[in-house]
Design an enzyme around this catalytic site. Structure first.
Site, short mmCIF file in Angstrom:
data_model
loop_
_atom_site.label_atom_id
_atom_site.label_comp_id
_atom_site.label_asym_id
_atom_site.label_seq_id
_atom_site.Cartn_x
_atom_site.Cartn_y
_atom_site.Cartn_z
N ASP A 1 34.26 43.18 40.59
CA ASP A 1 35.43 43.73 40.45
C ASP A 1 35.44 45.05 39.89
OD1 ASP A 1 38.25 43.79 40.76
OD2 ASP A 1 38.51 43.05 38.76
N LEU B 1 16.03 32.63 47.46
CA LEU B 1 17.28 33.07 47.13
C LEU B 1 18.60 32.28 48.12
CD1 LEU B 1 19.63 34.04 44.80
CD2 LEU B 1 19.17 36.24 46.17
N HIS C 1 34.27 50.88 46.87
CA HIS C 1 33.70 49.87 47.59
C HIS C 1 32.28 50.01 48.31
CE1 HIS C 1 37.50 47.76 47.23
NE2 HIS C 1 38.11 48.60 47.81
C1 IPE Z 1 38.99 39.26 42.58
O1 IPE Z 1 39.08 40.66 42.26
C2 IPE Z 1 38.45 39.33 44.02
C3 IPE Z 1 36.92 39.98 44.33
C4 IPE Z 1 36.24 40.68 43.47
C5 IPE Z 1 36.77 39.74 45.64
P1 IPE Z 1 40.63 41.09 42.47
O2 IPE Z 1 40.66 42.54 41.84
O3 IPE Z 1 41.32 40.75 43.63
O4 IPE Z 1 41.34 40.28 41.19
P2 IPE Z 1 42.90 40.63 40.27
O5 IPE Z 1 43.91 40.78 41.42
O6 IPE Z 1 42.56 41.86 39.54
O7 IPE Z 1 42.97 39.27 39.70
C1 IPE Z 2 36.64 44.43 43.97
O1 IPE Z 2 36.92 45.69 43.64
C2 IPE Z 2 36.65 44.61 45.52
C3 IPE Z 2 37.52 43.46 45.98
C4 IPE Z 2 38.40 42.92 45.43
C5 IPE Z 2 37.33 43.22 47.39
P1 IPE Z 2 38.72 46.11 43.60
O2 IPE Z 2 39.05 46.57 44.78
O3 IPE Z 2 39.62 44.73 43.24
O4 IPE Z 2 38.67 47.04 42.55
P2 IPE Z 2 39.95 47.42 41.46
O5 IPE Z 2 39.82 46.18 40.56
O6 IPE Z 2 40.89 47.58 42.10
O7 IPE Z 2 39.17 48.41 40.52
MG MG Z 3 40.19 44.32 41.43
#
Ligand code: IPE
Ligand code: IPE
Ligand code: MG
Length: 260
Positions: free
Chosen positions: A37, A148, A54
Site C-alpha cells: 500500500d 518460493l 503503481h
Molecule cells: C489494500 O489497500 C489493498 C491493496 C494493497 C491491494 P487499499 O488502499 O485498497 O486499502 P484502504 O482502502 O486504504 O483500506
Molecule cells: C496500493 O496503493 C495499490 C493498490 C491498492 C492496488 P494505493 O493505490 O492504495 O496507494 P494509496 O493508498 O492511495 O497511497
Molecule cells: Mg491504499
C-alpha cells in the site's frame, strides 16, 4: 512495532551485509504476507500521477521477491488488488491490470529460473482476459517449481473468501458428504482460497495505514504485524531486512505462556 522504534533503523550507515548478519537464518518466517500500500500517495507527494506510484510499486515487488528467493522463504502472499479496489476510477484499474500483465511477462523467465511457483488467491476469473491469460501462462510454466511460492492476491477479499468457503461447506453438508458435527477449524481453513498453506507468520503493511483492509481475515489470527509509514515504492531490501529482524525478536505465545 514500526521501523522508527528499531534502533537498527536509526543507524543510517548500516549496510546490507551487517543486517544479514543480524538475521538468524534458522528463524525466518515460513509465510510472509504484504499489503502493498501507499503507491498513490507516494506519487502524489512527488507531484506525479498515481500510475507512476503503481509502476514504482512493481519495482518494490521485484526486490522483495528477489530477497525472498535468496533467503529461501517458502511463501510470499502479496495483496495486489482487493474486491473493494473495483471502486476506483476505471482508468486506474486498467493501469493496475496492465502492470500486472507486464510484470508477469517480463519477470516470468527470471521467476522460473529462480524456482518460484506463481499462484493466486481471489476470484481471478473476473479479471480482464489479458490478465487471466498472463496468470495462466505464469502458473502453468512454474507449476512444478518448489522454491518460493509467490501468491498473488487478486480480486481478493477476506469476507468474500469466507462466504465462498461457507457455501462450499454447506454444499458438502447438503450432499451428505460432511456432517455438521465434523466441521472444525481445519475444515474451515481447508475451504479457504489459501487451502493447505500455513497461516502467515508475518504481515507487513507499509503506508502508515494501520488496518487489515479485508486481507486474510481468518488466517491472520496469530500473525505478527509489522507496520511502517514508509510507502510501498520506497520499501527496499533494507526495510525488508529490518522487518525480518524485528519479527525474530517477537515473542509468539499463541495464547500460551512463553517458553524459556
Ligand atoms: C489494500 O489497500 C489493498 C491493496 C494493497 C491491494 P487499499 O488502499 O485498497 O486499502 P484502504 O482502502 O486504504 O483500506
Ligand atoms: C496500493 O496503493 C495499490 C493498490 C491498492 C492496488 P494505493 O493505490 O492504495 O496507494 P494509496 O493508498 O492511495 O497511497
Ligand atoms: Mg491504499
Amino acid at each position: 512495532m514500526s521501523t522508527s522504534d528499531n534502533p537498527l533503523f536509526k543507524s543510517e550507515n548500516i549496510n546490507e551485509d551487517e543486517l544479514k548478519r543480524a538475521l538468524n537464518c534458522s528463524k525466518l518466517p515460513c509465510h510472509i504476507a504484504i499489503i502493498m500500500d501507499g503507491n498513490g500517495r507516494w506519487a502524489v507527494n512527488k507531484n506525479m500521477p498515481r500510475a507512476e506510484g503503481h509502476r514504482a510499486g512493481v519495482e518494490s515487488l521485484r526486490k522483495v521477491v528477489e530477497l525472498c528467493v535468496e533467503l529461501k522463504i517458502n511463501i510470499l502472499t502479496v495483496y495486489a488488488f482487493s474486491t473493494e479496489n473495483w471502486k476506483r476510477p476505471q482508468e486506474e484499474i486498467n493501469i493496475l491490470m496492465k502492470l500486472l500483465v507486464e510484470y508477469l511477462y517480463s519477470e516470468i523467465n527470471n521467476l522460473h529460473k529462480n524456482g518460484v511457483r506463481v499462484s493466486t488467491i481471489g476470484n481471478t476469473w473476473v479479471l480482464p482476459q489479458s490478465a487471466q491469460e498472463a496468470l495462466k501462462m505464469a502458473m502453468t510454466k512454474t507449476c512444478n517449481n518448489n522454491g518460493l511460492t509467490l501468491n498473488l492476491a487478486l480480486n481478493y477479499g477476506g469476507r468474500m473468501e469466507l462466504v465462498d468457503g461457507i457455501k462450499d461447506i454447506a454444499r458438502e453438508v447438503f450432499e451428505g458428504k460432511l456432517s455438521p458435527e465434523d466441521i472444525d477449524e481445519n475444515t474451515v481453513s481447508g475451504h479457504l482460497y489459501t487451502g493447505d498453506y500455513p497461516d502467515p507468520d508475518l504481515l507487513i503493511r507499509p503506508s502508515g495505514d494501520f488496518r487489515v483492509s479485508n486481507f486474510l481475515l481468518w488466517q491472520l489470527a496469530y500473525t505478527e504485524f509489522w507496520l511502517t509509514t514508509i510507502m510501498w515504492p520506497d520499501f527496499d531490501r533494507h526495510t525488508f531486512l529490518y522487518a525480518l529482524i524485528d519479527f525474530q525478536n517477537r515473542k509468539r505465545r499463541f495464547g500460551g505462556l512463553e517458553h524459556s
